[in-house]
Design a protein around this motif. Structure first.
Motif, PDB file in Angstrom:
ATOM      1  N   GLU A 119     -63.350-117.183  73.234  1.00 23.74           N
ATOM      2  CA  GLU A 119     -65.151-116.575  74.580  1.00 23.74           C
ATOM      3  C   GLU A 119     -63.923-115.183  75.039  1.00 23.74           C
ATOM      4  O   GLU A 119     -64.422-113.998  74.390  1.00 23.74           O
ATOM      5  N   TYR A 120     -62.697-115.453  74.888  1.00 20.53           N
ATOM      6  CA  TYR A 120     -61.681-114.491  75.465  1.00 20.53           C
ATOM      7  C   TYR A 120     -61.339-113.123  74.338  1.00 20.53           C
ATOM      8  O   TYR A 120     -60.306-112.428  74.802  1.00 20.53           O
ATOM      9  N   GLN A 121     -61.663-113.938  73.029  1.00 18.62           N
ATOM     10  CA  GLN A 121     -61.574-113.135  72.073  1.00 18.62           C
ATOM     11  C   GLN A 121     -62.542-112.294  71.151  1.00 18.62           C
ATOM     12  O   GLN A 121     -62.165-111.913  70.187  1.00 18.62           O
ATOM     13  N   ASP A 122     -63.871-112.604  71.700  1.00 18.13           N
ATOM     14  CA  ASP A 122     -64.809-112.627  71.515  1.00 18.13           C
ATOM     15  C   ASP A 122     -65.271-110.865  71.118  1.00 18.13           C
ATOM     16  O   ASP A 122     -65.132-110.028  72.174  1.00 18.13           O
ATOM     17  N   ARG A 123     -65.129-110.586  69.255  1.00 21.57           N
ATOM     18  CA  ARG A 123     -65.159-108.986  69.204  1.00 21.57           C
ATOM     19  C   ARG A 123     -66.114-108.387  70.193  1.00 21.57           C
ATOM     20  O   ARG A 123     -66.075-107.111  70.366  1.00 21.57           O
ATOM     21  N   GLU A 124     -67.472-108.534  70.092  1.00 25.63           N
ATOM     22  CA  GLU A 124     -68.673-108.105  70.832  1.00 25.63           C
ATOM     23  C   GLU A 124     -68.634-107.981  71.599  1.00 25.63           C
ATOM     24  O   GLU A 124     -68.362-106.830  73.151  1.00 25.63           O
ATOM     25  N   LEU A 125     -68.373-108.689  72.871  1.00 24.62           N
ATOM     26  CA  LEU A 125     -67.950-108.724  74.600  1.00 24.62           C
ATOM     27  C   LEU A 125     -66.416-107.487  74.698  1.00 24.62           C
ATOM     28  O   LEU A 125     -66.666-106.883  75.231  1.00 24.62           O
ATOM     29  N   VAL A 126     -66.103-107.568  73.656  1.00 25.39           N
ATOM     30  CA  VAL A 126     -64.212-106.966  73.329  1.00 25.39           C
ATOM     31  C   VAL A 126     -64.916-105.528  73.912  1.00 25.39           C
ATOM     32  O   VAL A 126     -64.744-104.382  74.016  1.00 25.39           O
ATOM     33  N   LYS A 127     -66.060-105.391  71.994  1.00 30.61           N
ATOM     34  CA  LYS A 127     -66.495-103.694  72.466  1.00 30.61           C
ATOM     35  C   LYS A 127     -67.715-103.322  73.402  1.00 30.61           C
ATOM     36  O   LYS A 127     -67.050-102.152  73.909  1.00 30.61           O
ATOM     37  N   LYS A 128     -68.079-104.204  74.303  1.00 31.69           N
ATOM     38  CA  LYS A 128     -68.007-104.321  75.168  1.00 31.69           C
ATOM     39  C   LYS A 128     -68.289-103.237  76.083  1.00 31.69           C
ATOM     40  O   LYS A 128     -68.175-102.119  77.020  1.00 31.69           O
ATOM     41  N   LEU A 129     -66.944-104.387  76.553  1.00 32.34           N
ATOM     42  CA  LEU A 129     -66.160-103.561  77.535  1.00 32.34           C
ATOM     43  C   LEU A 129     -65.594-102.831  77.202  1.00 32.34           C
ATOM     44  O   LEU A 129     -65.297-101.824  77.937  1.00 32.34           O
TER      45      LEU A 129
END
Ligand code: SF4
Length: 368
Positions: A6-16
């Motif tokens: 989850e700490y590598q999730d691309r969508e979350l990374v992009k959002k942040l």
């Protein structure tokens, strides 16, 4: 979040990354003080994910890199003594000293063994009672508790032939030293994850208090680092610097009490010599008198010729954040991981090695 994925999730990374871009209005400079972070930042392209308002620099976070040449020369001189076995972690073996390296010294017949823990060095000492085994203790607060444990164990077991040359260093004092030097203006510090698991967040409270610099401890996954950058931006934009933890699954404010007890049982703070910076008071760990029998610095007298730095190498500037690796004239032309000139290209945590590996600079044709 529970799982590393989850700490590598691309969508979350992009959002942040978008959130950071939306909130970052001031031009700021951040520095990481951990070789693991340097490599994670480069590997995951974090510098490309943050907006142009944010400049990221590497600091003195690689233990092998910050080891002064004169101290490395001392280890090499110890290796040349009769009936001595040097036990050490891998990276330091290839770092050029003033006149030789541990690798070259080994090739000439010295007994130098790469170990994965200090306990391996203890086993070597037990198996070789007629020889002196010296563990080259290079590292930060992360490594110190296990070295302390090995010294305590050696004492409990009555081992007479096990020694440690403590070249251990402490992180908060070098942060203070760089902030005092003021060569590079810093707005925020990405706090080291592994070191902070041991010491907690409290020893860094002087950073916002005395220097008005933001400070947030980070983990090592892309989302960890962006969460940390986001908190740093929030502190800086609101002009409310603090000492925060963005790696709560690993770090407590009080640190690891048992590890700290082990450290203070065996070691006390002392001046230490940092490559590119020099002696910083109270920034190293020396073995307490109670355990002096295990102190290689007291048990063995070696003299070495004056230290010489590798010609043209800018590791010192890179460790102080004054330069980045491609600004060294030798980078990727003369100095490569196969033929390293300085420690920052040797170590798996070194900034030059990270730039070489992850910035498309590993082959000359890619450079332009
Ligand atoms: Fe030293 Fe090589 Fe880095 Fe230049 S590229 S600073 S020579 S390690």
């Amino acid at each position: 979040m529970k799982f590393i994925d989850e700490y590598q999730d691309r969508e979350l990374v992009k959002k942040l990354a978008h959130r950071i871009a939306d909130h970052s209005t001031k031009k700021i400079r951040l520095m990481e003080f951990c070789g693991g972070h340097t490599h994670a930042i480069m590997r995951h392209g974090v510098r490309q994910l943050v907006p142009e308002t944010i400049e990221m620099r590497s600091g003195p976070g690689c233990p092998v890199c910050v080891t002064a040449t004169t101290d490395l020369d001392k280890v090499i001189a110890l290796a040349q003594l009769p009936r001595v076995i040097i036990a050490t972690f891998g990276d330091i073996v290839r770092v050029p000293g003033s006149y030789s390296s541990l690798q070259q010294t080994k090739a000439k017949g010295a007994d130098i063994r790469i170990v994965y823990s200090t306990m391996d060095a203890l086993e070597i000492a037990k198996a070789n009672p007629d020889k002196s085994v010296i563990f080259a203790g290079i590292g930060f607060e992360t490594t110190a508790p296990t070295i302390a444990a090995s010294i305590i164990k050696a004492r409990q077991e009555g081992l007479e032939n096990f020694y440690v040359l403590s070249l251990l260093k402490l992180t908060p004092p070098v942060m203070r030293a760089l902030l005092n030097l003021g060569e590079v203006k810093l707005d925020g510090i990405i706090g080291p994850g592994h070191v902070s698991v041991v010491i907690g967040s409290r020893p860094y409270e002087f950073i916002p208090k005395d220097y008005g610099v933001a400070f947030v401890i980070s983990g090592f996954e892309p989302l960890d680092i962006l969460l940390c950058v986001n908190k740093l931006v929030e502190q800086i934009e609101s002009d409310q610097p603090g000492a925060e933890i963005a790696y709560s699954r690993g770090v407590r404010p009080e640190g690891n009490v048992r590890a700290l007890e082990l450290m203070s049982e065996v070691f006390e703070a002392d001046g230490a010599n940092w490559r590119g910076i020099g002696i910083i008071p109270q920034s190293g760990l020396k073995i307490k008198e109670k355990y002096e029998h295990f102190d290689a610095a007291k048990a063995f007298a070696v003299s070495s010729k004056p230290a010489r730095e590798p010609k043209g190498c800018r590791c010192g500037d890179i460790l102080r954040g004054v330069a980045i690796p491609p600004e060294c004239n030798l980078f990727s032309k003369v100095c490569t991981p196969e033929r390293p000139v300085g420690p920052c290209m040797v170590s798996s945590e070194g900034a030059c090695a990270a730039y070489y590996q992850f910035c498309g600079l590993s082959s000359p044709q890619k450079k332009n």
